[in-house]
Design an enzyme around this catalytic site. Structure first.
Site, PDB file in Angstrom:
ATOM      1  CB  ILE A 208      -0.904   0.100   1.379  1.00 12.70           C
ATOM      2  CG1 ILE A 208      -1.851  -1.238   1.335  1.00 12.70           C
ATOM      3  CG2 ILE A 208      -1.810   1.107   1.086  1.00 12.70           C
ATOM      4  CD1 ILE A 208      -2.429  -1.673   0.092  1.00 12.70           C
ATOM      5  CD  GLU A 209       4.515   1.507  -3.372  1.00 11.64           C
ATOM      6  OE1 GLU A 209       5.181   2.588  -3.606  1.00 11.64           O
ATOM      7  OE2 GLU A 209       4.940   0.491  -3.698  1.00 11.64           O
TER       8      GLU A 209
END
Length: 554
Positions: free
Chosen positions: A167-168
């Site tokens: 998750i960025e």
């Protein structure tokens, strides 16, 4: 909206119950495991999944990415770059059906490899509005890719060994709830062992996974020690911080922390470490930190195409991970096959992951603290607010501008002066090695309202007059960054930013403005790396960008 870190007692108890039968690593006999991301063809030479499973040094392969959580009919969307040529859409959806990849998954599993599917990535549309939405999504994903009974099965009867969260961007809502619910499915299926992994960036705590890392059971955490100032060859390498998290905060007391690395110089904007350095770094981490789980590499195509060492970078590093045991360090290379025609114009490239800290930690790249007038062999070192240059075999100390501290460049080959926010002091007291202090290296605050921005120097002082660096930008809202953004910041006097590969640069006085080049940035991007190259007055040390002047708007 309920934060993923705020879970009810019932949910937390369920997480622990569901996890009780799960051990932290599937193989503890090989001095660690070796994990590779596959699916984004970042080198334009990606081979089939099965071809990489021929290498006996590889233990885990993470398929990347499931990059859109909710497509037209609420089905997810997956993308595997050139391998998409063997896929077709399920009727009326944007969800790929990939029988050939399903067959490859079974082939890899027959060789003892664990195959996970990564959710997220740098480009995409994902996130949850609530914990309940995240729990429902876990049910859906289990039906599609786990041992569930979903009507649409992208890999047919192949059952994955687990799921990864890369998750960025976006928000941090729901990820702990997702893991908790997924583990209830794991507990109901005794046919095999399943895993959950995460890929946080090295600044601690991670903006998006931080809450779930403290409240949900992870088996593996591959920390991205690249595109950040806490990379291996810099002054703020913080594996010890993650080790401390594993020992003191992780729900799973046996969680394994992996050293996440780029597979080549082209795989990331900064943070590449050559094989010769890793030959000593890997056993050093293994001996210092009991949480050390091995090495994660982004990505398979880059690492196998990298011929810095023979037969290739990927296999050699895998050998280092397994050295000293009977697991073997195979010299088998992947078999080259004709690549299918690439069906996408953009790839979802990641930009994209413990013993408590002790006072004996050694700063990366210096080995010991420099002493003014003492003997030296390397070019640069740091001593608190001073930088040391090796002149005629003797350290010569020079002071940083007032208020700044000395840091090492991303490749460890040079020194520069930077603002203390987001960094730790290297050799901050005379003759005392205290670079890796217990204080976490956090991302400094900037002017940006909807983005987290960190600046890292890559090749500062590569020569007397030039510098280069990287802004690592992540959206902190549900809005994608897209291909229309503006970055402004201030540089020190005597410094000029000349170019960026992803934007158009202009400079007025000390203020620099970079506007997105629409041809270079993916439309759905949750993150972006903004590289800069420039020049400086030859008689001045390079000064990093003041975080308080950075503003990224989109």
């Amino acid at each position: 909206m309920v934060s993923s870190g705020y879970l009810t007692t019932a949910i937390t108890a369920a997480a622990l119950f569901a996890s009780s039968a799960v051990v932290s690593a599937f193989d503890a006999t090989c001095n660690g495991n070796y994990a590779l991301y596959w699916g984004q063809d970042s080198s334009n030479g990606q081979q089939s999944l099965a071809s990489y499973c021929q290498d006996s040094t590889v233990d885990i392969i993470i398929l990347s990415f499931l990059y859109t959580f909710y497509g037209p009919g609420n089905e997810p969307e997956i993308d595997f770059a050139n391998e998409d040529g063997g896929c077709s859409y399920f009727s009326g959806t944007n969800l790929y059906h990939c029988p050939s990849i399903g067959n490859d998954i079974k082939t890899c599993q027959s060789k003892g490899k664990k195959i996970l599917l990564s959710l997220g990535g740098a480009d995409g549309s994902y996130g949850f509005s609530s914990n309940s939405a995240a729990q429902a999504y876990a049910d859906q994903i289990w039906g599609l890719f786990g041992n569930g009974n979903g009507s649409l099965r992208p890999f047919d009867t192949a059952v994955l060994d687990g799921f990864d969260l890369d998750i960025e961007g976006g928000t941090n809502t729901g990820y702990a709830a997702f893991i908790t619910q997924m583990r209830t499915h794991y507990a109901s299926d005794t046919s095999k062992q399943y895993y959950i992994s995460g890929a946080p960036q090295c600044p601690f705590p991670d903006q998006w996974l931080g809450a779930s890392l403290d409240s949900a059971w992870y088996d593996f955490v591959w920390v991205q020690f690249y595109n950040n100032y806490c990379s291996v060859q810099g002054g703020s390498f913080n594996f010890n911080t993650w080790d401390n998290w594993a020992k003191t905060s992780s729900v799973n007391p046996n969680v394994k922390v992996f050293l996440g690395l780029p597979g080549s110089t082209g795989a990331a904007g900064s943070g590449y470490v050559n094989a010769n350095t890793l030959k000593s770094t890997i056993p050093s981490l293994r001996s210092q930190y009991s949480s050390f789980g091995g090495v994660m590499m982004w990505d398979a195509s880059e690492a196998y195409d990298n011929t810095e060492v023979s037969p290739n970078f990927a296999t050699v590093i895998g050998g280092y991970v397994h050295s000293g045991d009977n697991c073997g360090s195979s010299t088998t290379t992947t078999q080259k096959t004709t690549s299918a025609t690439k069906t996408t114009t953009t790839t979802k490239k990641a930009t994209t992951t413990t013993t408590k800290t002790t006072s004996s930690a050694t700063p990366t790249g210096t080995g010991s603290c420099p002493v003014n007038g003492g003997s030296c062999t390397q070019a640069y070192a740091c001593s608190g607010t001073q930088y040391a240059q090796c002149v005629n075999g003797k350290w010569l100390f020079q002071a940083c501008p007032s208020g700044l501290i000395c840091q090492l460049s991303g490749n460890g080959a040079s020194a520069y002066c930077d603002y203390a926010s987001g960094h730790t002091a290297i050799c901050g007291s005379a003759n005392s090695v205290n670079a890796l202090a217990a204080k976490p290296v956090a991302v400094p605050a900037t002017k940006s309202q909807n983005a987290q921005v960190a600046f890292v120097v890559d090749e500062a002082n590569a020569d007397a007059t030039t510098f280069s660096g990287l802004f690592n930008v992540r959206s902190t809202s549900t809005k994608a960054i897209g291909n229309s953004w503006t970055l402004t910041f201030t540089v020190a006097s005597g410094e000029t930013v000349g170019s960026s590969t992803v934007g158009t640069v202009s400079q007025s006085g000390n203020t620099v403005t970079i506007k997105a080049n629409r041809k270079k940035v993916a439309a759905q991007s949750e993150s972006v790396l903004v590289d800069i190259k420039g020049s400086k007055a030859g008689n001045k040390v390079f000064v990093g960008v003041d975080p308080s002047t950075i503003n990224f708007s989109f």
